[in-house]
Design an enzyme around this catalytic site. Sequence first.
Site, PDB file in Angstrom:
ATOM      1  N   LYS A 105       2.407  -0.565   0.676  1.00  0.00           N
ATOM      2  CA  LYS A 105       2.837   0.704   0.073  1.00  0.00           C
ATOM      3  C   LYS A 105       4.179   0.510  -0.626  1.00  0.00           C
ATOM      4  O   LYS A 105       5.046  -0.208  -0.126  1.00  0.00           O
ATOM      5  CB  LYS A 105       2.924   1.771   1.179  1.00  0.00           C
ATOM      6  CG  LYS A 105       3.137   3.184   0.674  1.00  0.00           C
ATOM      7  CD  LYS A 105       3.107   4.189   1.831  1.00  0.00           C
ATOM      8  CE  LYS A 105       3.275   5.620   1.352  1.00  0.00           C
ATOM      9  NZ  LYS A 105       3.216   6.599   2.463  1.00  0.00           N
TER      10      LYS A 105
ATOM     11  N   SER B 131       0.164  10.477   1.702  1.00  0.00           N
ATOM     12  CA  SER B 131       0.735   9.842   0.535  1.00  0.00           C
ATOM     13  C   SER B 131       0.349   8.373   0.345  1.00  0.00           C
ATOM     14  O   SER B 131       0.532   7.840  -0.741  1.00  0.00           O
ATOM     15  CB  SER B 131       2.253   9.939   0.612  1.00  0.00           C
ATOM     16  OG  SER B 131       2.742   9.226   1.728  1.00  0.00           O
TER      17      SER B 131
ATOM     18  N   SER C  63       0.363  10.643   6.482  1.00  0.00           N
ATOM     19  CA  SER C  63       0.152   9.846   5.265  1.00  0.00           C
ATOM     20  C   SER C  63      -0.619   8.546   5.433  1.00  0.00           C
ATOM     21  O   SER C  63      -0.987   7.933   4.432  1.00  0.00           O
ATOM     22  CB  SER C  63       1.493   9.527   4.623  1.00  0.00           C
ATOM     23  OG  SER C  63       1.879  10.597   3.817  1.00  0.00           O
TER      24      SER C  63
END
Length: 478
Positions: free
Chosen positions: A67, A142, A166
């Site tokens: 990420k 996310s 997330s």
Amino acid sequence: MKLNEATAHEILELIRQEKATPQQAFDAVLDQVQAKDDHIRAYVRLFLNENRWDPATARVPIPIGIKDNICIKGEPTTCCSRILGGFKPPYDATVIEKLKKTGAMLVGSTNMDEFAFGSSTENSCYGPTRNPWDPGRVPGGSSGGSAAAVASDQAIWALGSDTGGSIRQPAAFCGVVGLKPTYGRVSRYGLVAFASSLDQIGPIAKDVQDAAMLLGIIAGYDERDSTSADVLVPDYTKALIKDVKGLKIGIPKEYFVAGIDPDVKEAIMAAIEVLRGKGAIFEDVSLPHTEYAIATYYIVATAEASSNLARYDGVQYGLRRQPPQVRKTPLIDMYEETRDLGFGNEAKRRIMLGTYSLSSGYYDDYYLKGLKVRTLIKQDFDRVFEKFDAIITPTAPTTAFKMGEKIADPLSMYLSDVYTISANLSGIPAISIPCGFSKEHLPIGLQILAKPFGEQMLFRIAYTYEQSTPWHKKRPPL
Ligand code: GLN
């Protein structure tokens, strides 16, 4: 089967039998990225060769997506925000150090909502990621890029971060496994902070065994993160036993009320029957403060975010802009112009919300009240875990929603986090695993929660369920 379609444990076995090489595994993943990612957009950039992997140390040579809020020395790390444009961290996050030490193969940075603010990956300065199961839908967020990369075989593993869901919600929307570890289980050193009392890094993987292997690599005490816990890291793969006989699992009645999609409810109820058939004992439980969870989370998380984001002012990191004319003083102008151009709408909204609830005159009514309710929410879980081994819920009230459906209405986006945020507020571990499909053929996620450092319990229940059902083997039609 192509190597990029295999799980990590299958790849390691093929390498052990000399039927595949690490290079072949890496190339298969890169080929898939080349073939599919123009469409899916799971990655925002691929890493430089020297950062990818070192054949000399490749003990666990598994291609992994990272990420874009986890620092990698010398690689841009932008949190998918314009304000971090051009920022290259001078050091590796602890989780990256650990992955490099085991010889994992770093593929690239995955897309995310700006600073991890969101549930759809639409708040990214690079544009949205598509859900591999339906390109018109969001992958969740996310960590949407990480979940979509694993679901579309563009990574075998991925790292996400989870502040309010997330990791778990995108895992549910994309039909893969995602785990938020206990707060303190994994070092946050080198994770760009969103809400420091809630953030955790965790694994996204194709099955429960792979998630257990990855957690074993990244977990552990780190003197550079004072909130990391000095608790022994067990061999999580030892928890992969197909047996839930006699385990007591709670079903919180507050989670099955208005707003839940009937397909989701049906799939969760069917999953409960599978586990009951394996000997687990289910009972209804109550988490009475659930109705305050969203409000509490969005006060605590935005307060911490507004203070964490104060450091992006054009001086030390990334973007710096000066307006053409002097407005106040050159320095104040630079701060304002940089933040105005650098932050997207959701980041600005959160800075304003958080600054408001921390400001004098409002602090007691909002932030302090939020902290008190947070304690009540945590006590709800403590009480249940005195008698129960785990709790089962849906991961999200719906399946993946359509792109654009919620982006204009922030409150409806916030409400979609209703089942995931309590685990962050309470610091407890939670896993999402695939448990079926809706009538529109979209994946559904089952969430299991346990007491602090109860990851082994999660793996045991998740593995028992997974090995009795076909869902983890389903791939999206790309
Ligand atoms: N969707 C939640 C939010 O917008 C959680 C995000 C996260 O876990 N980073 O804050």
